[in-house]
Design a protein around this motif. Structure first.
Motif, PDB file in Angstrom:
ATOM      1  N   SER A 216      12.588  19.828  -2.540  1.00  0.00           N
ATOM      2  CA  SER A 216      11.626  20.418  -1.604  1.00  0.00           C
ATOM      3  C   SER A 216      11.509  21.927  -1.816  1.00  0.00           C
ATOM      4  O   SER A 216      10.415  22.490  -1.784  1.00  0.00           O
ATOM      5  CB  SER A 216      12.050  20.112  -0.163  1.00  0.00           C
ATOM      6  N   ILE A 217      12.638  22.596  -2.025  1.00  0.00           N
ATOM      7  CA  ILE A 217      12.626  24.043  -2.254  1.00  0.00           C
ATOM      8  C   ILE A 217      12.068  24.364  -3.633  1.00  0.00           C
ATOM      9  O   ILE A 217      11.353  25.361  -3.810  1.00  0.00           O
ATOM     10  CB  ILE A 217      14.047  24.608  -2.082  1.00  0.00           C
ATOM     11  N   LEU A 218      12.360  23.510  -4.615  1.00  0.00           N
ATOM     12  CA  LEU A 218      11.880  23.752  -5.975  1.00  0.00           C
ATOM     13  C   LEU A 218      10.350  23.730  -6.044  1.00  0.00           C
ATOM     14  O   LEU A 218       9.755  24.425  -6.868  1.00  0.00           O
ATOM     15  CB  LEU A 218      12.474  22.711  -6.926  1.00  0.00           C
ATOM     16  N   LYS A 219       9.710  22.965  -5.171  1.00  0.00           N
ATOM     17  CA  LYS A 219       8.239  22.944  -5.139  1.00  0.00           C
ATOM     18  C   LYS A 219       7.685  24.329  -4.832  1.00  0.00           C
ATOM     19  O   LYS A 219       6.682  24.761  -5.413  1.00  0.00           O
ATOM     20  CB  LYS A 219       7.752  21.933  -4.090  1.00  0.00           C
ATOM     21  N   ILE A 220       8.336  25.040  -3.910  1.00  0.00           N
ATOM     22  CA  ILE A 220       7.894  26.394  -3.564  1.00  0.00           C
ATOM     23  C   ILE A 220       8.123  27.340  -4.739  1.00  0.00           C
ATOM     24  O   ILE A 220       7.246  28.131  -5.109  1.00  0.00           O
ATOM     25  CB  ILE A 220       8.641  26.885  -2.314  1.00  0.00           C
ATOM     26  N   ILE A 221       9.303  27.258  -5.339  1.00  0.00           N
ATOM     27  CA  ILE A 221       9.629  28.138  -6.466  1.00  0.00           C
ATOM     28  C   ILE A 221       8.714  27.862  -7.650  1.00  0.00           C
ATOM     29  O   ILE A 221       8.228  28.791  -8.312  1.00  0.00           O
ATOM     30  CB  ILE A 221      11.107  27.951  -6.867  1.00  0.00           C
ATOM     31  N   ASP A 222       8.447  26.595  -7.916  1.00  0.00           N
ATOM     32  CA  ASP A 222       7.652  26.228  -9.082  1.00  0.00           C
ATOM     33  C   ASP A 222       6.226  26.773  -8.986  1.00  0.00           C
ATOM     34  O   ASP A 222       5.677  27.279  -9.969  1.00  0.00           O
ATOM     35  CB  ASP A 222       7.628  24.705  -9.238  1.00  0.00           C
ATOM     36  N   LYS A 223       5.632  26.704  -7.798  1.00  0.00           N
ATOM     37  CA  LYS A 223       4.264  27.217  -7.640  1.00  0.00           C
ATOM     38  C   LYS A 223       4.222  28.725  -7.877  1.00  0.00           C
ATOM     39  O   LYS A 223       3.298  29.250  -8.519  1.00  0.00           O
ATOM     40  CB  LYS A 223       3.738  26.892  -6.245  1.00  0.00           C
ATOM     41  N   PHE A 224       5.224  29.432  -7.380  1.00  0.00           N
ATOM     42  CA  PHE A 224       5.304  30.880  -7.589  1.00  0.00           C
ATOM     43  C   PHE A 224       5.483  31.198  -9.073  1.00  0.00           C
ATOM     44  O   PHE A 224       4.805  32.079  -9.623  1.00  0.00           O
ATOM     45  CB  PHE A 224       6.470  31.435  -6.770  1.00  0.00           C
ATOM     46  N   MET A 225       6.372  30.463  -9.744  1.00  0.00           N
ATOM     47  CA  MET A 225       6.647  30.713 -11.157  1.00  0.00           C
ATOM     48  C   MET A 225       5.454  30.351 -12.046  1.00  0.00           C
ATOM     49  O   MET A 225       5.297  30.913 -13.134  1.00  0.00           O
ATOM     50  CB  MET A 225       7.881  29.924 -11.605  1.00  0.00           C
ATOM     51  N   ARG A 226       4.627  29.410 -11.604  1.00  0.00           N
ATOM     52  CA  ARG A 226       3.437  29.056 -12.370  1.00  0.00           C
ATOM     53  C   ARG A 226       2.315  30.073 -12.194  1.00  0.00           C
ATOM     54  O   ARG A 226       1.377  30.114 -12.977  1.00  0.00           O
ATOM     55  CB  ARG A 226       2.935  27.660 -11.957  1.00  0.00           C
ATOM     56  N   THR A 227       2.420  30.901 -11.147  1.00  0.00           N
ATOM     57  CA  THR A 227       1.372  31.881 -10.857  1.00  0.00           C
ATOM     58  C   THR A 227       1.672  33.239 -11.475  1.00  0.00           C
ATOM     59  O   THR A 227       0.788  33.884 -12.057  1.00  0.00           O
ATOM     60  CB  THR A 227       1.197  32.028  -9.334  1.00  0.00           C
ATOM     61  N   VAL A 228       2.911  33.695 -11.331  1.00  0.00           N
ATOM     62  CA  VAL A 228       3.306  35.007 -11.843  1.00  0.00           C
ATOM     63  C   VAL A 228       4.096  34.816 -13.134  1.00  0.00           C
ATOM     64  O   VAL A 228       5.096  34.088 -13.155  1.00  0.00           O
ATOM     65  CB  VAL A 228       4.156  35.769 -10.812  1.00  0.00           C
ATOM     66  N   SER A 229       3.679  35.467 -14.184  1.00  0.00           N
ATOM     67  CA  SER A 229       4.383  35.316 -15.456  1.00  0.00           C
ATOM     68  C   SER A 229       5.769  35.952 -15.364  1.00  0.00           C
ATOM     69  O   SER A 229       5.997  36.892 -14.588  1.00  0.00           O
ATOM     70  CB  SER A 229       3.588  35.951 -16.604  1.00  0.00           C
ATOM     71  N   TYR A 230       6.687  35.458 -16.176  1.00  0.00           N
ATOM     72  CA  TYR A 230       8.069  35.941 -16.148  1.00  0.00           C
ATOM     73  C   TYR A 230       8.136  37.431 -16.468  1.00  0.00           C
ATOM     74  O   TYR A 230       8.831  38.195 -15.798  1.00  0.00           O
ATOM     75  CB  TYR A 230       8.904  35.132 -17.143  1.00  0.00           C
ATOM     76  N   ASP A 231       7.374  37.871 -17.459  1.00  0.00           N
ATOM     77  CA  ASP A 231       7.399  39.285 -17.870  1.00  0.00           C
ATOM     78  C   ASP A 231       6.813  40.188 -16.790  1.00  0.00           C
ATOM     79  O   ASP A 231       7.227  41.346 -16.646  1.00  0.00           O
ATOM     80  CB  ASP A 231       6.657  39.486 -19.184  1.00  0.00           C
ATOM     81  N   ASP A 232       5.843  39.678 -16.011  1.00  0.00           N
ATOM     82  CA  ASP A 232       5.232  40.487 -14.961  1.00  0.00           C
ATOM     83  C   ASP A 232       6.161  40.677 -13.762  1.00  0.00           C
ATOM     84  O   ASP A 232       5.882  41.500 -12.875  1.00  0.00           O
ATOM     85  CB  ASP A 232       3.927  39.857 -14.493  1.00  0.00           C
ATOM     86  N   MET A 233       7.263  39.929 -13.710  1.00  0.00           N
ATOM     87  CA  MET A 233       8.237  40.113 -12.646  1.00  0.00           C
ATOM     88  C   MET A 233       9.178  41.285 -12.918  1.00  0.00           C
ATOM     89  O   MET A 233       9.874  41.743 -12.005  1.00  0.00           O
ATOM     90  CB  MET A 233       9.071  38.835 -12.459  1.00  0.00           C
ATOM     91  N   PHE A 234       9.196  41.760 -14.180  1.00  0.00           N
ATOM     92  CA  PHE A 234      10.163  42.777 -14.579  1.00  0.00           C
ATOM     93  C   PHE A 234       9.448  43.976 -15.181  1.00  0.00           C
ATOM     94  O   PHE A 234       8.268  43.908 -15.556  1.00  0.00           O
ATOM     95  CB  PHE A 234      11.154  42.196 -15.603  1.00  0.00           C
ATOM     96  N   LEU A 235      10.203  45.074 -15.300  1.00  0.00           N
ATOM     97  CA  LEU A 235       9.695  46.235 -16.002  1.00  0.00           C
ATOM     98  C   LEU A 235       9.670  45.961 -17.495  1.00  0.00           C
ATOM     99  O   LEU A 235      10.555  45.277 -18.027  1.00  0.00           O
ATOM    100  CB  LEU A 235      10.589  47.456 -15.723  1.00  0.00           C
TER     101      LEU A 235
END
Length: 247
Positions: free
Chosen positions: A226-245
């Motif tokens: 149930s929690i992974l559904k929330i995380i997965d949608k966020f991770m599919r929207t924001v790219s990994y590199d855009d989360m960091f400097l």
């Protein structure tokens, strides 16, 4: 004219896929764990109601999938199912430790540790029971109060490439939970006998640790999915590199 159209299309496409975190959430460098911890805690404090623009759904009232806790056919038959459950309390979570989240996340172990003063799970239940002298077919409301919770989540993921960007796909989230106390109440276990309902709830609460150890293999995967559904949608929207400097 044709060249201008191409330029406009390129700019439009760049804008379309440019999804970034809010400006008040500090970006960190890959693997800078103290910074990542602080930024994650700021995100939890400020945005428990979600951020639609980056695909982050609210996490202050998480819908938990239905869970069949007990299904034991035989002479003494018990069927107990939790339905329409919602979990509250993650908005008060504090991240205490993070490992991993390097530039190449597949090459490092990723883990997040949290402490949560209180998690409350509320919803409904269905119960069917048949024994030698007792029979019940009940339904009602449930209330679970998990107090002083410590959570350790082991995370597995890999990088996906879309639109020339890297996205972290988390495919496994394994939680380990410890707590100081679990208080459970289920009403109307025996509609014709309120005293028996009270007694059964009291017995459960006096033996909460044994019961929790028994149902963990069933409940934790349901919480995790149930929690992974929330995380997965966020991770599919924001790219990994855009989360960091950028380095």
């Amino acid at each position: 004219m044709f060249k201008h159209i191409i330029i406009i299309c390129i700019l439009w496409k760049s804008f379309l896929y440019a999804v970034d975190l809010p400006k008040d959430i500090k970006k960190c460098r890959f693997g800078d764990h103290p910074c990542i911890i602080n930024s994650t805690n700021e995100l939890i404090r400020r945005y428990s109601k979600g951020i639609a623009e980056v695909g982050l759904e609210p996490f202050d009232n998480i819908k938990i999938e239905d869970i069949t806790l007990i299904d034991s056919p035989g002479p003494i038959y018990i069927y107990y199912k939790l339905i329409d459950q919602f979990l509250k309390g993650f908005e008060n979570a504090t991240v205490t430790n993070i490992t991993g989240f390097e530039q190449n996340p597949e090459l490092s172990h990723m883990e997040i540790n949290l402490k949560i003063p209180r998690l409350v799970l509320q919803g409904s239940y269905e119960l069917q029971g048949r024994g030698l002298i007792v029979y019940t077919n009940a339904s009602g409301l449930t209330h679970s109060d998990f107090q002083n919770v410590r959570v350790s989540c082991s995370i597995k993921g890999f990088i996906e490439y879309r639109n020339n960007k890297r996205y972290l796909k988390i495919y496994d989230l394994v939680p380990h939970i410890e707590m100081d106390r679990w208080i459970l109440w289920a009403d109307n276990l025996y509609k014709e006998n309120t005293d028996l309902t009270v007694i059964l709830n009291r017995v459960v609460n006096e033996n909460w640790l044994e019961l929790w150890n028994e149902i963990q293999p069933t409940t934790l995967p349901a919480y995790s999915r149930s929690i992974l559904k929330i995380i997965d949608k966020f991770m599919r929207t924001v790219s990994y590199d855009d989360m960091f400097l950028s380095n």
